[in-house]
Design an enzyme around this catalytic site. Structure first.
Site, mmCIF file in Angstrom:
data_model
loop_
_atom_site.group_PDB
_atom_site.id
_atom_site.type_symbol
_atom_site.label_atom_id
_atom_site.label_comp_id
_atom_site.label_asym_id
_atom_site.label_seq_id
_atom_site.Cartn_x
_atom_site.Cartn_y
_atom_site.Cartn_z
ATOM 1 N N LYS A 102 0.433 -1.520 -0.326
ATOM 2 C CA LYS A 102 -0.326 -0.031 0.163
ATOM 3 C C LYS A 102 1.015 1.291 -0.469
ATOM 4 C CE LYS A 102 -4.718 -0.535 2.499
ATOM 5 N NZ LYS A 102 -5.274 -0.511 3.409
ATOM 6 N N ASP A 136 -10.846 3.080 0.976
ATOM 7 C CA ASP A 136 -11.332 2.559 2.172
ATOM 8 C C ASP A 136 -11.453 4.013 2.750
ATOM 9 O OD1 ASP A 136 -10.136 0.290 2.551
ATOM 10 O OD2 ASP A 136 -8.183 1.368 3.130
HETATM 11 P P1 NAP Z 1 -2.911 -2.014 11.783
HETATM 12 O O1 NAP Z 1 -2.597 -1.411 10.638
HETATM 13 O O2 NAP Z 1 -2.162 -3.325 12.178
HETATM 14 O O3 NAP Z 1 -3.290 -1.330 12.836
HETATM 15 C C1 NAP Z 1 -4.295 -1.654 14.316
HETATM 16 C C2 NAP Z 1 -3.925 -0.660 15.887
HETATM 17 O O4 NAP Z 1 -4.745 -1.888 16.474
HETATM 18 C C3 NAP Z 1 -2.026 -0.369 15.512
HETATM 19 O O5 NAP Z 1 -2.484 0.854 16.135
HETATM 20 C C4 NAP Z 1 -2.302 -1.102 17.162
HETATM 21 O O6 NAP Z 1 -1.802 -1.141 17.798
HETATM 22 C C5 NAP Z 1 -3.728 -1.959 17.579
HETATM 23 N N1 NAP Z 1 -3.796 -2.735 18.075
HETATM 24 C C6 NAP Z 1 -3.625 -4.152 18.031
HETATM 25 N N2 NAP Z 1 -3.646 -4.693 18.907
HETATM 26 C C7 NAP Z 1 -4.546 -3.795 19.895
HETATM 27 C C8 NAP Z 1 -4.303 -4.471 21.911
HETATM 28 N N3 NAP Z 1 -4.465 -5.915 21.531
HETATM 29 N N4 NAP Z 1 -4.975 -3.243 22.104
HETATM 30 C C9 NAP Z 1 -5.432 -1.901 21.774
HETATM 31 N N5 NAP Z 1 -4.372 -1.492 20.137
HETATM 32 C C10 NAP Z 1 -4.231 -2.938 19.577
HETATM 33 O O7 NAP Z 1 -4.233 -2.005 11.240
HETATM 34 P P2 NAP Z 1 -5.080 -1.926 10.034
HETATM 35 O O8 NAP Z 1 -5.196 -1.775 9.194
HETATM 36 O O9 NAP Z 1 -5.639 -0.016 10.369
HETATM 37 O O10 NAP Z 1 -6.370 -2.771 10.799
HETATM 38 C C11 NAP Z 1 -7.116 -2.762 11.934
HETATM 39 C C12 NAP Z 1 -8.566 -3.680 11.847
HETATM 40 O O11 NAP Z 1 -8.875 -3.034 10.791
HETATM 41 C C13 NAP Z 1 -8.537 -4.796 11.371
HETATM 42 O O12 NAP Z 1 -9.316 -6.111 12.211
HETATM 43 C C14 NAP Z 1 -8.653 -5.024 10.242
HETATM 44 O O13 NAP Z 1 -9.532 -6.269 9.504
HETATM 45 C C15 NAP Z 1 -9.772 -4.336 9.929
HETATM 46 N N6 NAP Z 1 -10.198 -3.181 7.997
HETATM 47 C C16 NAP Z 1 -11.691 -3.615 7.972
HETATM 48 C C17 NAP Z 1 -11.237 -2.678 7.006
HETATM 49 C C18 NAP Z 1 -13.035 -3.400 6.125
HETATM 50 O O14 NAP Z 1 -12.926 -2.192 4.678
HETATM 51 N N7 NAP Z 1 -13.632 -3.530 6.691
HETATM 52 C C19 NAP Z 1 -10.452 -1.835 6.324
HETATM 53 C C20 NAP Z 1 -9.303 -2.254 6.974
HETATM 54 C C21 NAP Z 1 -9.060 -2.901 8.010
HETATM 55 P P3 NAP Z 1 0.303 -0.764 18.360
HETATM 56 O O15 NAP Z 1 0.936 0.123 16.781
HETATM 57 O O16 NAP Z 1 0.580 -0.175 19.152
HETATM 58 O O17 NAP Z 1 0.212 -2.376 17.414
#
Ligand code: NAP
Length: 494
Positions: free
Chosen positions: A284, A320
């Site tokens: 990305k 997104d």
């Molecule tokens: P990402 O870039 O890995 O970011 C995840 C975030 O969550 C980071 O800030 C991480 O903190 C935090 N985190 C992880 N585990 C945690 C915990 N146990 N407690 C508190 N904070 C925590 O992931 P992403 O791409 O943003 O995706 C996040 C979620 O959104 C996923 O479940 C994904 O499937 C979903 N999503 C859905 C769509 C959709 O179209 N519906 C699109 C995109 C994403 P750290 O940085 O400190 O690790």
């Protein structure tokens, strides 16, 4: 059946614990043009019984363990099984090039599938090997190599162009990176493709090949789209986009394209004329350097999730943001001045923050890493708040963490006591209703699940590529169906 054709046939590989079960499964494979009977997988190989009463063409294979098969007996015994199959009139018998069964090839040439399997990668002398195999007089040359990169499929495509129009061959890339050699067998000139449950070589089921990838309708003019990232893992994007192509009668196919790096993707895209792709982690950000035209929204988010070839150049967009906002618009949620708490500070939080800022919302970011939280907050002119946010401090709460996703569906990013009336939007789409959403409902909140956003961003992509907006219902149904399959069988490939 004529196997010299521009339309590749579908060969379903049948494995079983016993010959009786092999025969039963053989007869269930009604969608197959021919079946490969893997006698090496049965405990009691009996060629006569395996061939008796067959109604479709067969390939008899008794793969040696030294070629990745399961036959543990002596070579003389294996050769006797293969000879018997030929004498009984099997349409084809698969013989490994390295077996040295030259007498069988000399005697039964046209019915021999001469095969080679390289599980380490693409051999350096692939063209020389192909030449030697063709020179044996075998009716069909089958070459399977481990594909570690998409570019390995380009090597196979180049090799396919060295075969004459009247030569019969099958070229396969084993592993997830080789999926195109199975689905796009037509492009490779392969006489047939293999489907089945031999997952370690990258086989997919006949049902997936026929229903999702619409194998039988793929021609030289079929437009190719895909999802690129690495690794890809489970994704419902192929199900959503292929269902939409089908519903709209568009001659196009969407494939998972696990590219080890962006150059790997670009090499594949150039060779196969890929028209567009969804982009996921880690490409990305890396693709910014390869894409000539990137819009301001993608730059603001710092990531693009969609690329398209326009006038011979790559353009990049981020859908997104629109996908996130779509369900809020549909529910007529008033965003200007709305107090929004974002949980998490990763990639999706950035898109959410940019989208909310554009709508005039008042954003607070809550994340365990204060620096990352500040970076996301600054995208929306917002602030950083404590974790968890105070109940009553928000009107809309958006979960951008993966907490609560399959398989840890009992987890929630917030204690139930931190919830209250308002609207809770969980970006997680598997499961469809998360623990956070259940707790929010109990606390008097409305909820939105992540599937709405997933479908919304996919609709945007599809419309940008094709000029036609697909039905949300078609995409949602395909995604839900695929998610239910993933949850039942964790071994599904895509
Ligand atoms: P990402 O870039 O890995 O970011 C995840 C975030 O969550 C980071 O800030 C991480 O903190 C935090 N985190 C992880 N585990 C945690 C915990 N146990 N407690 C508190 N904070 C925590 O992931 P992403 O791409 O943003 O995706 C996040 C979620 O959104 C996923 O479940 C994904 O499937 C979903 N999503 C859905 C769509 C959709 O179209 N519906 C699109 C995109 C994403 P750290 O940085 O400190 O690790």
């Amino acid at each position: 059946m004529d196997f010299v054709t521009t339309t590749p046939r579908l060969c379903v590989t049948i494995t079983a614990p016993t010959t009786a079960e092999l025969r039963r499964r053989r007869d269930l494979a009604v969608e197959a043009d021919l079946v490969e009977l893997r006698l090496d997988t049965v405990s009691d190989p009996d060629v006569d019984a395996a061939l008796a009463g067959r109604t479709s063409p067969v390939i008899v294979t008794c793969r040696a363990s030294w070629e990745g098969g399961r036959f543990a007996g002596a070579e003389v015994e294996r050769k006797a099984i293969l000879r018997r199959a030929l004498e009984l009139g099997a349409d084809f018998v698969d013989i490994e090039w390295r077996a040295g069964f030259d007498d069988l090839i000399a005697e039964f040439g046209p019915r021999i599938v001469l095969s080679s399997h390289d599980f380490d990668g693409v051999p350096s002398d692939l063209a020389g090997q192909a030449h030697a195999m063709r020179a044996t007089g075998a009716g069909v040359v089958k070459m399977a190599v481990k594909a570690s990169r998409l570019a390995d499929c380009v090597t196979l495509l180049d090799l396919s162009r060295t075969f004459g129009a009247d030569e019969r061959f099958v070229l396969l890339g084993m592993g997830d990176a080789g999926l195109s050699t199975r689905v796009l067998a037509q492009r490779f000139g392969s006489a047939w493709t293999y489907a089945g449950s031999v997952r370690d070589v990258g086989q997919i089921s006949a049902r997936l090949l026929l229903d999702q990838f619409r194998f039988r309708s793929i021609t030289a003019s079929t437009a190719i789209y895909g999802l690129t990232g690495y690794p890809l893992g489970h994704s419902v994007s192929p199900a959503m986009h292929n269902a939409a192509f089908d519903a709209l009668g568009l001659d196009a196919v969407y494939l998972p394209l696990p590219a080890s790096d962006v150059d790997d993707f670009m090499a594949f895209a150039a060779a196969f004329g890929v028209k567009g792709a969804s982009v996921t982690i880690p490409h990305k950000v890396a693709l910014f350097d390869k894409v000539q035209d990137v819009d301001t929204l993608s730059r603001a988010v710092g990531a693009l999730n969609t690329i398209s070839v326009r006038d011979g150049q790559w353009s990049g967009r981020n859908t997104d943001v629109a996908g996130f906002l779509q369900p809020l618009r549909e529910r007529k949620v008033r965003l200007p001045g709305c107090r929004v708490s974002i949980l998490g500070a990763g990639g999706s939080a950035r898109a959410v923050a940019v989208g909310l800022a554009g709508e005039g919302a008042v954003v607070t970011v809550h994340a365990r890493d204060a620096q990352k939280a500040q970076a996301v907050a600054s995208l929306a002119g917002g602030t950083v708040g404590a974790f968890p946010p105070e109940p009553g401090s928000w009107g809309l709460l958006v979960n951008c963490t993966p907490v609560g996703m399959q398989p840890k569906t009992d987890a929630s990013p917030l204690p139930a006591a931190a919830l209250g009336p308002g609207l809770v939007y969980d970006l997680i789409y598997n499961p469809g209703v998360t623990r956070l959403m259940r707790d929010a409902t109990a606390a008097g909140s409305d909820t939105i699940g992540g599937l709405d956003m997933l479908v919304g961003q996919a609709q945007e992509q599809f419309e940008w590529w094709t000029g036609t907006r697909p039905s949300a219902g078609v995409m949602r149904a395909a995604a839900e169906q695929r998610l239910s399959e993933f949850n039942v069988d964790e071994n599904h490939l895509v």
